[in-house]
Enzyme design. Sequence first.
Site: not given
Length: 358
Positions: A157, A159, A161-162, A213, A232, A270
Site C-alpha cells: 500500500h 503509506h 513507511d511502506h 487500512h 498492515d 510491524h
Amino acid sequence: QGQGQDQRSGLLQLMLPRLVSMAALLRLASSFTSPSLHGAKRFVLPLSPPLAFASAAAASSSPSSSSKTNTIATCQKTNGHSAARGRTSSSWSHVMMSSSAGSLEVAQFPCLSDNYGYLIHNPKTGETAAIDTPCAATYARELEKRGWTLTHILNTHHHHDHAGGNLDLKKNGVTIYGPAEDGTIPGMDVPLKHGDTFSFGGADATVIDVGGHTLGHIAFYFPEEKTAFVGDALFSLGCGRMFEGTPQQFWASLQRLRDLPDDTTIYCAHEYTESNAKFAMSVEPGNPDLVKRNDEIKAKRARGEPTVPSLLGEEKATNPFLRGDVSSEIRKNVGASDGEDGAAIFHKIRLGKDNFRG
C-alpha cells in the site's frame, strides 16, 4: 562575543563524548543472521540477545555498515506513521534472521521504529524482491551484506513507511509492483488487482485484495510456499487501523485472509504484538489458546525476540479481529449482539482497539 564563543566551545567539549557514544550504539544496530533451514516455515532464533549483539558489533566494523548510520537515522525521524503509533525498542533493533519458504529465502530485519523489512531471494535465479520499502538505506545495507541484487519491489500500500524507499531503490532492472487501486505508489510499473498472478523466482504469487487500512491495500500470497506478506491488513493478534476503508470492506478482506490454510505463514509489517495481546486479553480472557499465546509473547519480547511471523491457524484461534463472528465472549465485551453481522461486529472491535488504553 568572546565569552559566548568560550561557552559554545565548552559545550561542544561536553557533548562530544556523548555524541561518540551515541554513534557507537547506532553501529551496534547491524543485523544478526541465523542459519536458514531448507523448507522451514519458522525462524531460527538467536540463542540469546547478548550473542546477537556480539554478532552485530563484529558486523559494524565494516565500512558499509557504519557509513549508512546517519541515513538510517534520518529514515527513522521522517516516518510519522510508524513512529507515532509504535515504540522504539532496542530489544529487536539488532535482530536479523533468515528462514526458507519453499524455494525462496526470506530475510527479515528491523526498519524505522517498529517496521519489519523483508527481502525474498531465489539463490538459483538470483532474483530478489523487497516487500515494501520503509527505508532505502536499510534495504541497501541488507542487500549488500548478502551480495543480493534487487530485481523487484512488491508494495502492499501507499503509506510512506511502506513505499518511501521506492525511488531510491529503483534502478535499471528493478520493477515495482503495487495495487492498481492506489495510484500514489512511487515509481509503480505493474498495477495489480485481486486475483492477479505473477511469477517471482520460480514461484507463483497471487494477489489478494485486503483493502480497509487503505483503499488499495493488497497482500502477496505464495500458495506453494504457504506464505503470505500482508502489510498492515493483518497483524499478529491485530489488524491495521481503518484509515480509508469501510467496515464492510475491511471485514471482507480479513475473511479472505482467514480462508487461507491454517499452515500459512503470515509476515506482517510491524512489531505490535505485545500491545495487541493486551487488547485481545481484554475482550477474550476466557480463551485458553490466547492466554497461552500471551505468555509466550511476553517471554519472547523479554528475550528480545520478534513475534513475527505467525501461523494463520494461531491467528484464527486467538486474533480478536478474526473471531468476532465466532466468539460470544468477544461480542459481549465489545457490546455487539449475536444478531449483528460480521462487519458490524468487526467495527465495534476496531473501535474498541482504537480507544483502548490498557
